[in-house]
Design a protein around this motif. Sequence first.
Motif, PDB file in Angstrom:
ATOM      1  N   LEU A  31       0.829  -1.214   0.000  1.00  0.00           N
ATOM      2  CA  LEU A  31       0.000   0.000   0.000  1.00  0.00           C
ATOM      3  C   LEU A  31       0.857   1.254   0.000  1.00  0.00           C
ATOM      4  O   LEU A  31       0.543   2.230  -0.680  1.00  0.00           O
ATOM      5  CB  LEU A  31      -0.868   0.006   1.255  1.00  0.00           C
ATOM      6  CG  LEU A  31      -2.362  -0.264   1.055  1.00  0.00           C
ATOM      7  CD1 LEU A  31      -3.084  -0.218   2.384  1.00  0.00           C
ATOM      8  CD2 LEU A  31      -2.950   0.740   0.070  1.00  0.00           C
ATOM      9  N   SER A  32       1.969   1.238   0.754  1.00  0.00           N
ATOM     10  CA  SER A  32       2.822   2.432   0.840  1.00  0.00           C
ATOM     11  C   SER A  32       3.591   2.685  -0.451  1.00  0.00           C
ATOM     12  O   SER A  32       3.780   3.827  -0.844  1.00  0.00           O
ATOM     13  CB  SER A  32       3.852   2.307   1.962  1.00  0.00           C
ATOM     14  OG  SER A  32       3.260   1.929   3.144  1.00  0.00           O
ATOM     15  N   PHE A  33       4.088   1.616  -1.089  1.00  0.00           N
ATOM     16  CA  PHE A  33       4.992   1.843  -2.225  1.00  0.00           C
ATOM     17  C   PHE A  33       4.461   1.310  -3.566  1.00  0.00           C
ATOM     18  O   PHE A  33       4.896   1.776  -4.611  1.00  0.00           O
ATOM     19  CB  PHE A  33       6.365   1.197  -1.939  1.00  0.00           C
ATOM     20  CG  PHE A  33       7.034   1.751  -0.717  1.00  0.00           C
ATOM     21  CD1 PHE A  33       7.645   2.999  -0.748  1.00  0.00           C
ATOM     22  CD2 PHE A  33       7.034   1.047   0.477  1.00  0.00           C
ATOM     23  CE1 PHE A  33       8.255   3.531   0.383  1.00  0.00           C
ATOM     24  CE2 PHE A  33       7.643   1.569   1.608  1.00  0.00           C
ATOM     25  CZ  PHE A  33       8.245   2.816   1.573  1.00  0.00           C
ATOM     26  N   PHE A  34       3.624   0.299  -3.528  1.00  0.00           N
ATOM     27  CA  PHE A  34       3.154  -0.308  -4.779  1.00  0.00           C
ATOM     28  C   PHE A  34       1.632  -0.499  -4.733  1.00  0.00           C
ATOM     29  O   PHE A  34       1.136  -1.637  -4.753  1.00  0.00           O
ATOM     30  CB  PHE A  34       3.848  -1.668  -4.997  1.00  0.00           C
ATOM     31  CG  PHE A  34       5.344  -1.583  -4.996  1.00  0.00           C
ATOM     32  CD1 PHE A  34       6.033  -1.238  -6.150  1.00  0.00           C
ATOM     33  CD2 PHE A  34       6.078  -1.823  -3.839  1.00  0.00           C
ATOM     34  CE1 PHE A  34       7.423  -1.138  -6.150  1.00  0.00           C
ATOM     35  CE2 PHE A  34       7.459  -1.724  -3.819  1.00  0.00           C
ATOM     36  CZ  PHE A  34       8.137  -1.379  -4.986  1.00  0.00           C
ATOM     37  N   PRO A  35       0.889   0.601  -4.709  1.00  0.00           N
ATOM     38  CA  PRO A  35      -0.569   0.486  -4.546  1.00  0.00           C
ATOM     39  C   PRO A  35      -1.230  -0.319  -5.675  1.00  0.00           C
ATOM     40  O   PRO A  35      -2.211  -1.034  -5.435  1.00  0.00           O
ATOM     41  CB  PRO A  35      -1.056   1.939  -4.532  1.00  0.00           C
ATOM     42  CG  PRO A  35       0.114   2.773  -4.911  1.00  0.00           C
ATOM     43  CD  PRO A  35       1.355   1.984  -4.713  1.00  0.00           C
ATOM     44  N   ALA A  36      -0.653  -0.238  -6.888  1.00  0.00           N
ATOM     45  CA  ALA A  36      -1.281  -0.967  -7.998  1.00  0.00           C
ATOM     46  C   ALA A  36      -1.205  -2.474  -7.752  1.00  0.00           C
ATOM     47  O   ALA A  36      -2.155  -3.217  -8.020  1.00  0.00           O
ATOM     48  CB  ALA A  36      -0.584  -0.614  -9.302  1.00  0.00           C
ATOM     49  N   TYR A  46      -1.011  -3.871  -4.868  1.00  0.00           N
ATOM     50  CA  TYR A  46      -1.933  -4.153  -3.758  1.00  0.00           C
ATOM     51  C   TYR A  46      -3.344  -4.373  -4.313  1.00  0.00           C
ATOM     52  O   TYR A  46      -4.025  -5.352  -3.973  1.00  0.00           O
ATOM     53  CB  TYR A  46      -1.915  -2.978  -2.771  1.00  0.00           C
ATOM     54  CG  TYR A  46      -2.932  -3.128  -1.669  1.00  0.00           C
ATOM     55  CD1 TYR A  46      -2.649  -3.899  -0.549  1.00  0.00           C
ATOM     56  CD2 TYR A  46      -4.186  -2.510  -1.766  1.00  0.00           C
ATOM     57  CE1 TYR A  46      -3.587  -4.061   0.457  1.00  0.00           C
ATOM     58  CE2 TYR A  46      -5.124  -2.666  -0.760  1.00  0.00           C
ATOM     59  CZ  TYR A  46      -4.823  -3.439   0.347  1.00  0.00           C
ATOM     60  OH  TYR A  46      -5.753  -3.604   1.339  1.00  0.00           O
ATOM     61  N   ALA A  47      -3.758  -3.473  -5.195  1.00  0.00           N
ATOM     62  CA  ALA A  47      -5.121  -3.572  -5.735  1.00  0.00           C
ATOM     63  C   ALA A  47      -5.275  -4.875  -6.514  1.00  0.00           C
ATOM     64  O   ALA A  47      -6.260  -5.607  -6.351  1.00  0.00           O
ATOM     65  CB  ALA A  47      -5.387  -2.373  -6.643  1.00  0.00           C
ATOM     66  N   ARG A  48      -4.258  -5.209  -7.317  1.00  0.00           N
ATOM     67  CA  ARG A  48      -4.353  -6.420  -8.143  1.00  0.00           C
ATOM     68  C   ARG A  48      -4.397  -7.683  -7.275  1.00  0.00           C
ATOM     69  O   ARG A  48      -5.149  -8.608  -7.518  1.00  0.00           O
ATOM     70  CB  ARG A  48      -3.150  -6.479  -9.082  1.00  0.00           C
ATOM     71  CG  ARG A  48      -3.429  -7.328 -10.283  1.00  0.00           C
ATOM     72  CD  ARG A  48      -2.332  -7.324 -11.312  1.00  0.00           C
ATOM     73  NE  ARG A  48      -1.626  -6.067 -11.429  1.00  0.00           N
ATOM     74  CZ  ARG A  48      -0.305  -5.988 -11.614  1.00  0.00           C
ATOM     75  NH1 ARG A  48       0.417  -7.078 -11.666  1.00  0.00           N
ATOM     76  NH2 ARG A  48       0.293  -4.815 -11.731  1.00  0.00           N
ATOM     77  N   LYS A  49      -3.573  -7.645  -6.211  1.00  0.00           N
ATOM     78  CA  LYS A  49      -3.509  -8.816  -5.323  1.00  0.00           C
ATOM     79  C   LYS A  49      -4.875  -9.107  -4.709  1.00  0.00           C
ATOM     80  O   LYS A  49      -5.245 -10.253  -4.487  1.00  0.00           O
ATOM     81  CB  LYS A  49      -2.479  -8.530  -4.217  1.00  0.00           C
ATOM     82  CG  LYS A  49      -2.297  -9.665  -3.235  1.00  0.00           C
ATOM     83  CD  LYS A  49      -1.271  -9.321  -2.169  1.00  0.00           C
ATOM     84  CE  LYS A  49      -1.415 -10.259  -0.981  1.00  0.00           C
ATOM     85  NZ  LYS A  49      -0.682  -9.794   0.197  1.00  0.00           N
ATOM     86  N   HIS A  50      -5.641  -8.046  -4.451  1.00  0.00           N
ATOM     87  CA  HIS A  50      -6.906  -8.258  -3.769  1.00  0.00           C
ATOM     88  C   HIS A  50      -8.095  -8.361  -4.704  1.00  0.00           C
ATOM     89  O   HIS A  50      -9.223  -8.500  -4.263  1.00  0.00           O
ATOM     90  CB  HIS A  50      -7.127  -7.145  -2.728  1.00  0.00           C
ATOM     91  CG  HIS A  50      -6.186  -7.322  -1.577  1.00  0.00           C
ATOM     92  ND1 HIS A  50      -6.467  -8.134  -0.506  1.00  0.00           N
ATOM     93  CD2 HIS A  50      -4.928  -6.852  -1.369  1.00  0.00           C
ATOM     94  CE1 HIS A  50      -5.429  -8.130   0.325  1.00  0.00           C
ATOM     95  NE2 HIS A  50      -4.482  -7.362  -0.178  1.00  0.00           N
ATOM     96  N   ARG A  51      -7.824  -8.285  -6.015  1.00  0.00           N
ATOM     97  CA  ARG A  51      -8.929  -8.472  -6.959  1.00  0.00           C
ATOM     98  C   ARG A  51      -9.233  -9.960  -7.027  1.00  0.00           C
ATOM     99  O   ARG A  51      -8.355 -10.766  -7.348  1.00  0.00           O
ATOM    100  CB  ARG A  51      -8.523  -7.967  -8.348  1.00  0.00           C
ATOM    101  CG  ARG A  51      -9.554  -7.014  -8.928  1.00  0.00           C
ATOM    102  CD  ARG A  51      -9.071  -6.461 -10.238  1.00  0.00           C
ATOM    103  NE  ARG A  51      -8.109  -5.365 -10.077  1.00  0.00           N
ATOM    104  CZ  ARG A  51      -7.093  -5.137 -10.908  1.00  0.00           C
ATOM    105  NH1 ARG A  51      -6.851  -5.933 -11.918  1.00  0.00           N
ATOM    106  NH2 ARG A  51      -6.295  -4.122 -10.713  1.00  0.00           N
TER     107      ARG A  51
END
Length: 515
Positions: free
Chosen positions: A58-63, A65-70
């Motif tokens: 979330l702090s450095f690689f938000p994209a 993070y989003a993909r991981k939780h899709r």
Amino acid sequence: MAGGFAVDAKVAGGRREFKGKITWYVWLCGLVAATSGLMFGYDVGISGGVTSMDDFLLSFFPAVYARKHRARENNYCKFDDQRLQLFTSSLYLAALAASFVASILCTRFGRKRTMQAASAFFLVGTGLCAGATNLAMLIVGRICLGVGVGFGNQAAPLFLSEIAPAHIRGALNILFQLDVTIGILIANIVNYFTSNIHPAGWRYSLGGAGVPAAVLFLGSLVITETPTSLVERGRRDAGRATLEKIRGTADVDDEFDEIKSACEIAAALREEERPFKRLRRRESRPPLVIAIAMQVFQQFTGINAIMFYAPVLFQTMGFKSDGSLLSAVVTGGVNVLSTLVSIVLVDKIGRRKLLLEACVQMLIAQSAVGGIMWVHVRANNNPSQGWAVAIVVLICVYVSSFAWSWGPLGWLIPSETFPLETRTAGFSFAVSSNMLFTFLIAQAFLSMMCYMRAFIFFFFAIWIVLMAAFVVALLPETKGVPIDEMVDRVWRRHWFWRRCFADADADAAKIDSYC
Ligand code: BGC
């Protein structure tokens, strides 16, 4: 090669053992120097866990993070992100460049000072990474850590091989790899606990790297420089005194004479030609090819796909975040224990047998993991618990064989096979090849897994067949051979490599006939 002639006369008639005991001081020096491996291993192990932590993403690689939780994201591709991989791999690029500088430092200032410099870079890098507030700070921190790894990995294995008595050189040198594996294990355990600390768990993980660096820095104040390095830099008396101390006897004439003659020859040859240039000669080819090949093959066993990305890999197979870190801890434990096997066996059964046995074991395990994943892990489903456990067991089988063979021997063999005049320069090719291919695997593995899916394991299996053939045909046994006698007792007697000495011998014969 000139180095050869000086030693020939002395070894005529067979095997020679130098006098001396295995002193507590030699072990102390070995243990301290091996802490370099702890720094390296901690880094290898920490990155995978950190990059699978949500707070970090979330702090450095938000994209990512989003993909991981899709929910419907493809299993094999959810961590595929070049910038995320750059976080892991930037360290190895820096280490690659640093290893060449380290080779010069090792020769001019000694192995011990180079290790001290390594620990200082490591401490700075740790501070930057643990305190990072943006991606740039994080990457600069990783680069400092990389310089530390480059310096440490260059100096420590050489240091260990030079202080060791020949008959336990393998065991003493493998302390380095033992520390690498302990570092990886500690990192996995740290990650396991810090992943439950929010939001700063990842900072503790990255900050932990400061501990081995501090230990190395303090420890290096009490250890000695190697006798070879002292004599090489003109400090003969100190070299002799050190040799007496680490061998626990004043009766070291034979070994000291050999070190002196290796240093004299090395100095003369260096005057004539710089070490990096000398490495281009035919006579330098055998140890150089072996050093580079050992490291390239070591990385193409696929070990770092597992060491860096074990938590990510296990999540791909459907383990929950905690379960995957725990599995990584299990494989880390197997890695440490199996390295102990190598320490016990390497000077008894030799290097070649360990390498070949491991090829068979790794081939079976990799192919089986590939097969199970191909059949049971599709893009959007997870394997049953039974298959997931089977995969973890097979990965342990694979890791154990790597740990008693290609892991330690990838460092040991290049550190013991170069003659002194090209030792530090030659070994820097081993370190930099390791770093280059570690970088490539770190940078490419998640993308390769995304595209090749289960076939990634078959890809590594093919490499294992190639490396077995290489060992059978081209790798000589170096068990028990004194480090400064490799040219005559190993390379000149090998069915293939001896042809590299034909020109040098013809030149020497010509000179003889003129005199
Ligand atoms: C290798 C590392 C690897 C480690 C695993 C070392 O010998 O150079 O790349 O991560 O072994 O134990």
